[in-house]
Design a protein around this motif. Structure first.
Motif, PDB file in Angstrom:
ATOM      1  N   SER A  18      65.745  43.708  61.562  1.00 25.46           N
ATOM      2  CA  SER A  18      64.645  44.592  61.193  1.00 25.46           C
ATOM      3  C   SER A  18      65.076  46.058  61.213  1.00 25.46           C
ATOM      4  CB  SER A  18      63.474  44.375  62.148  1.00 25.46           C
ATOM      5  OG  SER A  18      62.458  45.288  61.911  1.00 25.46           O
ATOM      6  N   ILE A  19      65.855  46.441  62.205  1.00 26.41           N
ATOM      7  CA  ILE A  19      66.354  47.815  62.293  1.00 26.41           C
ATOM      8  C   ILE A  19      67.302  48.103  61.126  1.00 26.41           C
ATOM      9  CG2 ILE A  19      67.713  49.433  63.672  1.00 26.41           C
ATOM     10  CD1 ILE A  19      66.644  47.943  66.178  1.00 26.41           C
ATOM     11  N   ILE A  20      68.186  47.144  60.809  1.00 23.50           N
ATOM     12  CA  ILE A  20      69.126  47.326  59.692  1.00 23.50           C
ATOM     13  C   ILE A  20      68.359  47.487  58.378  1.00 23.50           C
ATOM     14  CG2 ILE A  20      70.928  46.202  58.317  1.00 23.50           C
ATOM     15  CD1 ILE A  20      71.929  44.940  60.953  1.00 23.50           C
ATOM     16  N   ILE A  21      67.323  46.694  58.186  1.00 17.02           N
ATOM     17  CA  ILE A  21      66.516  46.797  56.970  1.00 17.02           C
ATOM     18  C   ILE A  21      65.848  48.166  56.892  1.00 17.02           C
ATOM     19  CG2 ILE A  21      64.430  45.922  55.834  1.00 17.02           C
ATOM     20  CD1 ILE A  21      65.341  43.097  56.730  1.00 17.02           C
ATOM     21  N   ASN A  22      65.352  48.660  58.020  1.00 22.84           N
ATOM     22  CA  ASN A  22      64.736  49.993  58.028  1.00 22.84           C
ATOM     23  C   ASN A  22      65.754  51.085  57.708  1.00 22.84           C
ATOM     24  OD1 ASN A  22      62.087  49.253  58.541  1.00 22.84           O
ATOM     25  ND2 ASN A  22      62.378  49.241  60.743  1.00 22.84           N
ATOM     26  N   ILE A  23      66.974  50.955  58.210  1.00 21.88           N
ATOM     27  CA  ILE A  23      68.034  51.915  57.891  1.00 21.88           C
ATOM     28  C   ILE A  23      68.338  51.869  56.392  1.00 21.88           C
ATOM     29  CG2 ILE A  23      70.501  52.441  58.200  1.00 21.88           C
ATOM     30  CD1 ILE A  23      70.164  51.465  61.131  1.00 21.88           C
ATOM     31  N   LYS A  53      75.280  53.964  62.385  1.00 14.16           N
ATOM     32  CA  LYS A  53      73.854  54.273  62.294  1.00 14.16           C
ATOM     33  C   LYS A  53      73.038  53.359  63.194  1.00 14.16           C
ATOM     34  CE  LYS A  53      73.148  56.595  57.970  1.00 14.16           C
ATOM     35  NZ  LYS A  53      71.992  57.439  57.867  1.00 14.16           N
ATOM     36  N   LEU A  54      73.419  52.095  63.275  1.00 15.65           N
ATOM     37  CA  LEU A  54      72.714  51.139  64.129  1.00 15.65           C
ATOM     38  C   LEU A  54      72.858  51.524  65.598  1.00 15.65           C
ATOM     39  CD1 LEU A  54      71.061  48.558  64.406  1.00 15.65           C
ATOM     40  CD2 LEU A  54      73.214  47.275  64.387  1.00 15.65           C
ATOM     41  N   GLU A  55      74.072  51.876  66.021  1.00 14.19           N
ATOM     42  CA  GLU A  55      74.278  52.307  67.404  1.00 14.19           C
ATOM     43  C   GLU A  55      73.451  53.544  67.724  1.00 14.19           C
ATOM     44  OE1 GLU A  55      78.421  52.767  68.296  1.00 14.19           O
ATOM     45  OE2 GLU A  55      78.856  50.677  67.810  1.00 14.19           O
ATOM     46  N   GLU A  56      73.403  54.478  66.779  1.00 16.13           N
ATOM     47  CA  GLU A  56      72.610  55.696  66.959  1.00 16.13           C
ATOM     48  C   GLU A  56      71.129  55.350  67.116  1.00 16.13           C
ATOM     49  OE1 GLU A  56      71.333  59.117  63.910  1.00 16.13           O
ATOM     50  OE2 GLU A  56      73.508  58.906  64.180  1.00 16.13           O
ATOM     51  N   ARG A  57      70.629  54.472  66.264  1.00 10.83           N
ATOM     52  CA  ARG A  57      69.219  54.072  66.317  1.00 10.83           C
ATOM     53  C   ARG A  57      68.912  53.334  67.610  1.00 10.83           C
ATOM     54  NH1 ARG A  57      65.719  53.194  61.840  1.00 10.83           N
ATOM     55  NH2 ARG A  57      67.025  54.761  60.866  1.00 10.83           N
ATOM     56  N   LEU A  58      69.842  52.484  68.067  1.00  7.85           N
ATOM     57  CA  LEU A  58      69.624  51.750  69.311  1.00  7.85           C
ATOM     58  C   LEU A  58      69.605  52.685  70.513  1.00  7.85           C
ATOM     59  CD1 LEU A  58      71.737  48.524  68.716  1.00  7.85           C
ATOM     60  CD2 LEU A  58      69.242  48.710  68.831  1.00  7.85           C
ATOM     61  N   LYS A  59      70.440  53.716  70.498  1.00  5.95           N
ATOM     62  CA  LYS A  59      70.440  54.695  71.582  1.00  5.95           C
ATOM     63  C   LYS A  59      69.100  55.411  71.663  1.00  5.95           C
ATOM     64  CE  LYS A  59      75.376  55.659  71.719  1.00  5.95           C
ATOM     65  NZ  LYS A  59      76.425  56.651  71.441  1.00  5.95           N
ATOM     66  N   GLU A  60      68.466  55.638  70.512  1.00  9.07           N
ATOM     67  CA  GLU A  60      67.175  56.308  70.467  1.00  9.07           C
ATOM     68  C   GLU A  60      66.050  55.419  70.981  1.00  9.07           C
ATOM     69  OE1 GLU A  60      66.562  57.313  66.394  1.00  9.07           O
ATOM     70  OE2 GLU A  60      68.178  58.796  66.358  1.00  9.07           O
ATOM     71  N   THR A  61      66.137  54.109  70.743  1.00  8.53           N
ATOM     72  CA  THR A  61      65.021  53.220  71.031  1.00  8.53           C
ATOM     73  C   THR A  61      65.169  52.367  72.277  1.00  8.53           C
ATOM     74  OG1 THR A  61      65.937  51.519  69.568  1.00  8.53           O
ATOM     75  CG2 THR A  61      64.359  53.056  68.609  1.00  8.53           C
ATOM     76  N   VAL A  62      66.392  52.061  72.673  1.00  4.10           N
ATOM     77  CA  VAL A  62      66.615  51.185  73.820  1.00  4.10           C
ATOM     78  C   VAL A  62      67.028  52.027  75.024  1.00  4.10           C
ATOM     79  CG1 VAL A  62      67.976  49.257  74.703  1.00  4.10           C
ATOM     80  CG2 VAL A  62      67.307  49.301  72.308  1.00  4.10           C
TER      81      VAL A  62
END
Length: 77
Positions: A18-23, A53-62
């Motif tokens: 879901s995160i990858i699709i949003n990116i 980008k996924l690692e960056e997004r995960l750092k923001e949310t997790v």
């Protein structure tokens, strides 16, 4: 004329997918095909950029959980 695109098969949890699709929705630069609940075909040349980008997004949310495996705990028996 048919054009082939080299891709990488990515298997992940539905939450990560879901995160990858949003990116990908930002520019449609990454996903070639959404295969099923846990598989995506990603453009081969974009895999490393997507990982970043996924690692960056995960750092923001997790939230970060500190590893306490090295802590000095007393084992009571």
């Amino acid at each position: 004329m048919v054009r082939a695109i080299k891709g990488t098969l990515v298997e992940c949890d539905p939450s990560i997918k879901s995160i990858i699709i949003n990116i990908d929705k930002e520019k449609n630069d990454y996903i070639i095909e959404d295969l099923d609940d846990s598989h995506l075909l990603i453009k081969d040349v974009m895999v490393n950029q997507l990982k970043a980008k996924l690692e960056e997004r995960l750092k923001e949310t997790v939230p970060f959980v500190e590893d306490d495996s090295g802590s000095e705990r007393e084992n009571k028996k």
